[in-house]
Design a protein around this motif. Structure first.
Motif, PDB file in Angstrom:
ATOM      1  N   SER A  60      -0.407 -12.082   3.795  1.00 51.76           N
ATOM      2  CA  SER A  60      -0.930 -10.720   3.887  1.00 51.76           C
ATOM      3  C   SER A  60       0.198  -9.707   3.808  1.00 51.76           C
ATOM      4  O   SER A  60       1.316  -9.963   4.252  1.00 51.76           O
ATOM      5  CB  SER A  60      -1.702 -10.525   5.195  1.00 51.76           C
ATOM      6  OG  SER A  60      -2.312  -9.250   5.226  1.00 51.76           O
ATOM      7  N   SER A  61      -0.106  -8.569   3.229  1.00 45.87           N
ATOM      8  CA  SER A  61       0.776  -7.406   3.170  1.00 45.87           C
ATOM      9  C   SER A  61      -0.100  -6.177   2.988  1.00 45.87           C
ATOM     10  O   SER A  61      -1.283  -6.291   2.629  1.00 45.87           O
ATOM     11  CB  SER A  61       1.743  -7.508   1.977  1.00 45.87           C
ATOM     12  OG  SER A  61       2.860  -8.303   2.272  1.00 45.87           O
ATOM     13  N   PRO A  62       0.456  -4.985   3.217  1.00 46.96           N
ATOM     14  CA  PRO A  62      -0.290  -3.792   2.856  1.00 46.96           C
ATOM     15  C   PRO A  62      -0.642  -3.832   1.371  1.00 46.96           C
ATOM     16  O   PRO A  62       0.165  -4.248   0.542  1.00 46.96           O
ATOM     17  CB  PRO A  62       0.683  -2.655   3.175  1.00 46.96           C
ATOM     18  CG  PRO A  62       1.605  -3.219   4.206  1.00 46.96           C
ATOM     19  CD  PRO A  62       1.756  -4.663   3.852  1.00 46.96           C
ATOM     20  N   HIS A  63      -1.840  -3.394   1.045  1.00 41.84           N
ATOM     21  CA  HIS A  63      -2.253  -3.404  -0.362  1.00 41.84           C
ATOM     22  C   HIS A  63      -1.411  -2.431  -1.189  1.00 41.84           C
ATOM     23  O   HIS A  63      -1.080  -2.716  -2.341  1.00 41.84           O
ATOM     24  CB  HIS A  63      -3.733  -3.023  -0.477  1.00 41.84           C
ATOM     25  CG  HIS A  63      -4.275  -3.125  -1.866  1.00 41.84           C
ATOM     26  ND1 HIS A  63      -4.669  -4.319  -2.441  1.00 41.84           N
ATOM     27  CD2 HIS A  63      -4.452  -2.179  -2.824  1.00 41.84           C
ATOM     28  CE1 HIS A  63      -5.078  -4.106  -3.680  1.00 41.84           C
ATOM     29  NE2 HIS A  63      -4.961  -2.816  -3.937  1.00 41.84           N
ATOM     30  N   TYR A  64      -1.025  -1.304  -0.556  1.00 43.37           N
ATOM     31  CA  TYR A  64      -0.304  -0.260  -1.283  1.00 43.37           C
ATOM     32  C   TYR A  64       1.146  -0.157  -0.816  1.00 43.37           C
ATOM     33  O   TYR A  64       1.458  -0.365   0.354  1.00 43.37           O
ATOM     34  CB  TYR A  64      -0.990   1.098  -1.087  1.00 43.37           C
ATOM     35  CG  TYR A  64      -2.427   1.115  -1.529  1.00 43.37           C
ATOM     36  CD1 TYR A  64      -2.762   1.101  -2.885  1.00 43.37           C
ATOM     37  CD2 TYR A  64      -3.456   1.127  -0.587  1.00 43.37           C
ATOM     38  CE1 TYR A  64      -4.087   1.098  -3.294  1.00 43.37           C
ATOM     39  CE2 TYR A  64      -4.787   1.133  -0.990  1.00 43.37           C
ATOM     40  CZ  TYR A  64      -5.086   1.109  -2.337  1.00 43.37           C
ATOM     41  OH  TYR A  64      -6.399   1.098  -2.742  1.00 43.37           O
ATOM     42  N   ASP A  65       2.026   0.194  -1.760  1.00 41.18           N
ATOM     43  CA  ASP A  65       3.410   0.467  -1.381  1.00 41.18           C
ATOM     44  C   ASP A  65       3.547   1.917  -0.939  1.00 41.18           C
ATOM     45  O   ASP A  65       2.548   2.652  -0.851  1.00 41.18           O
ATOM     46  CB  ASP A  65       4.364   0.116  -2.530  1.00 41.18           C
ATOM     47  CG  ASP A  65       4.212   1.016  -3.756  1.00 41.18           C
ATOM     48  OD1 ASP A  65       3.558   2.086  -3.666  1.00 41.18           O
ATOM     49  OD2 ASP A  65       4.746   0.650  -4.820  1.00 41.18           O
ATOM     50  N   ALA A  66       4.776   2.351  -0.653  1.00 43.23           N
ATOM     51  CA  ALA A  66       4.989   3.703  -0.124  1.00 43.23           C
ATOM     52  C   ALA A  66       4.558   4.783  -1.105  1.00 43.23           C
ATOM     53  O   ALA A  66       4.274   5.915  -0.699  1.00 43.23           O
ATOM     54  CB  ALA A  66       6.460   3.882   0.246  1.00 43.23           C
ATOM     55  N   ASN A  67       4.488   4.449  -2.404  1.00 45.82           N
ATOM     56  CA  ASN A  67       4.095   5.424  -3.426  1.00 45.82           C
ATOM     57  C   ASN A  67       2.622   5.325  -3.806  1.00 45.82           C
ATOM     58  O   ASN A  67       2.177   5.975  -4.744  1.00 45.82           O
ATOM     59  CB  ASN A  67       4.957   5.236  -4.680  1.00 45.82           C
ATOM     60  CG  ASN A  67       6.430   5.477  -4.407  1.00 45.82           C
ATOM     61  OD1 ASN A  67       6.790   6.446  -3.729  1.00 45.82           O
ATOM     62  ND2 ASN A  67       7.289   4.605  -4.920  1.00 45.82           N
ATOM     63  N   GLY A  68       1.883   4.487  -3.094  1.00 41.55           N
ATOM     64  CA  GLY A  68       0.462   4.350  -3.372  1.00 41.55           C
ATOM     65  C   GLY A  68       0.126   3.368  -4.480  1.00 41.55           C
ATOM     66  O   GLY A  68      -1.042   3.248  -4.858  1.00 41.55           O
TER      67      GLY A  68
END
Length: 572
Positions: free
Chosen positions: A444-452
């Motif tokens: 698992s990880s966030p779906h989005y990075d810092a730039n969306g």
């Protein structure tokens, strides 16, 4: 490094107890995410807030060498800490006579062929060219907490991390690389003294530079009688943007600053050890390869190689009353919890009296469940992506809890390694899914990075062919495999996958899938053994014989399989 939250509370010192200032967060515009340090929620000096920071590099470099003798007593039917002592040698009676010992034993560099439990060398590989590392100096150059172990009990010596350079290899902060490898043994007591050999092995390679400033702290361990919270010792961790603590001269301290690793370079770490590694590894490596051999003295020569991976970083703060209900119920049900206090109102002992940056280090099923709630808090978005090169072993407890110990618990050989850039994963060996007849891994990880934009995942499994055959009860016939990525809603994802078997290892990789919480599913198959052909004997050629037949003075020779004399003739 996997420790319970109770152990983490001992390891991670409260800033107030150690007299450290609250860490200041450098501007994200001027420093890389590798130097990120949480400064707490936007609301200051008010209790009832909990934060999370999920990144595992600091959990390695914050564990400097230390050896503690721990004594326990029974209270209300449970064993609790009574007193702790810092030892510079296991032969110190304070450790020899202790109920248990806690140690982090950082490996020194091997200086002679006789040295063991040490780093033989580090190699950088760029564009196919191998560049041997050059040892520069230890960092820190000295510590008051290095120690002498006991080879007969498999307690290694505790040494110092090392700085290396590679000709022609640089990074944003210069040309120095920190190599950190250590053995870990936890405290705890259940009424009988446990074995004292290492619980697990941890290693990492980091791009770094050093900075000096009088405000940087020295390495400190405080031990003595247990305090009101039931803890008998505390150790400080890096602060102020440092990821490792350097030496302090009395006038100034030294700080190790982390930088992104060059992503076009692979790294190989080689160690020599008399303490065999546990059989399964996990970490952050791209396309890993592992090798194990034994030297003439019976010591294990172990090397692990791979490229760094880009791992999303999850960070979020939430007011406790605004937590998702599942997270609230889960956290408030804990009798003991760990982390760093950013604020403590000194009026209560519960979560609502503090701002707590929670210690999140459990790569197990419970940690995974909690992580999914924090994704909701963070709106499924990372604060950045950092480059990481980390390899660590599982503990025997984790291997046995996975239900695969019959095939994966052989201490004499490494049976596999799983690596991924997932921010969170279940580190235990593969779970065999009876319904799908597959080995399943949760990541698992966030779906989005810092730039969306979508975070893109990678996953590697290296499994010994022998272990694979054991898990599936296969024969010696060749194995084939498929990898699929199944999203949390059950739909299949498209990913680039590769599978091959060579030199006794099965290599599987999947790249290009997206998060939040997919399952990597590996299915191994094998054709049924072909029956061994039984040679069909050729029909025997009938042997002919010759007889002589006579009639009066006339004689004839008759040749046949079963010769018979003509009518009127008799066999002579």
């Amino acid at each position: 490094m996997r420790k319970s939250k109770k152990l983490i509370k001992s390891l991670l010192s409260t800033l107030l107890i150690l007299g450290l200032s609250v860490p200041i967060l450098a501007s994200a515009d001027t420093k890389p995410i590798e130097q990120f340090q949480d400064q707490g929620p936007a609301v200051k000096n008010v209790g009832g807030y909990t934060g999370i920071l999920v990144e595992d590099a600091g959990r390695i470099t914050g564990s400097h060498s230390k050896l503690l003798g721990m004594y326990y007593e029974q209270k209300n039917g449970a064993w609790v800490q009574k007193e702790a002592f810092v030892c510079r040698s296991y032969s110190d009676p304070n450790c020899t006579n202790a109920d248990n010992i806690w140690y982090d034993a950082v490996l020194d560099v091997c200086k002679t062929d006789a040295d063991t439990n040490c780093i033989i060398g580090v190699t950088a590989i760029k564009a196919g060219r191998e560049i041997p590392g050059k040892f520069v100096v230890n960092f820190p150059e000295k510590s008051d907490y290095t120690f002498k172990g006991d080879a007969s009990l498999k307690i290694p010596d505790g040494g110092l991390p090392s700085i290396w350079t590679f000709d022609g290899i640089t990074h944003q902060g210069g040309d120095k690389f920190l190599v950190f490898a250590d053995y870990f043994h936890p405290g705890g007591y259940g009424g009988s003294k446990p074995m004292l050999s290492p619980y697990q092995f941890n290693s990492g390679i980091f791009a770094m530079s050093s900075d000096k400033n009088p405000s940087y702290p020295d390495i400190r361990v405080r031990a003595g009688k247990a305090d009101s919270s039931g803890k008998a010792w505390y150790s400080n961790t890096p602060t102020m943007g440092c990821f490792v603590i350097g030496a302090h001269t009395g006038d100034t301290g030294e700080c190790g600053l982390a930088w992104p690793l060059p992503n076009d370079v692979r790294y190989r770490l080689e160690i020599r050890t008399s303490i065999q590694l546990t059989s399964f590894m996990h970490g952050r490596l791209l396309d890993p390869t592992i090798k194990i051999s034994t030297d003439s003295m019976g010591r294990q020569i172990f090397s692990v190689e791979g490229g760094p991976v880009s791992v999303p970083v999850l960070s979020a703060w939430v007011k406790n009353s605004d937590m998702p209900k599942g997270l609230y119920d889960y956290l408030y049900a804990m009798n003991d919890w760990g982390g760093n206090f950013v604020y403590d109102d000194k009026l209560g002992k519960g979560r609502d009296s503090v701002q707590l940056l929670q210690a999140f280090d459990q790569y197990d099923a419970n940690g995974f469940k909690e992580y999914l709630w924090w994704l909701e808090v963070a709106k499924d978005k990372a604060i950045g992506t950092k480059s990481v090169w980390i390899a660590r072993t599982l503990s025997q407890q984790e291997i046995f809890s996975s239900g695969t110990s019959a095939c994966l618990s052989n201490n004499t050989n490494l049976t596999g390694i799983v690596t991924t850039n997932a921010n969170m994963y279940v580190s235990a060996p593969p779970t065999f899914n009876e319904a799908t007849q597959s080995l399943d891994y949760k990541v698992s990880s966030p779906h989005y990075d810092a730039n969306g934009k979508d975070n893109v995942g990678n996953y590697n499994l290296v499994l010994s062919s022998e272990a694979a055959r054991c898990l599936y009860k296969f024969s010696k016939a060749p194995i084939s495999a498929t990898i699929s990525i199944v999203s949390s809603d059950g739909t299949a994802q498209v990913a680039t996958t590769t599978v091959n078997e060579k030199n006794g290892w099965l290599y599987l990789s999947a790249n290009g899938f997206t998060y939040s919480a997919p399952t990597v599913r590996v299915k191994l198959t094998q054709e049924a053994d072909k029956p061994v052909a039984t040679p069909v004997a050729k029909p025997a050629v009938a042997k002919k014989t010759t007889i002589t037949c006579v009639k009066g003075k006339t004689s004839k020779r008759v040749t046949a399989v079963k010769p018979v004399c003509p009518t009127g003739f008799k066999k002579k």
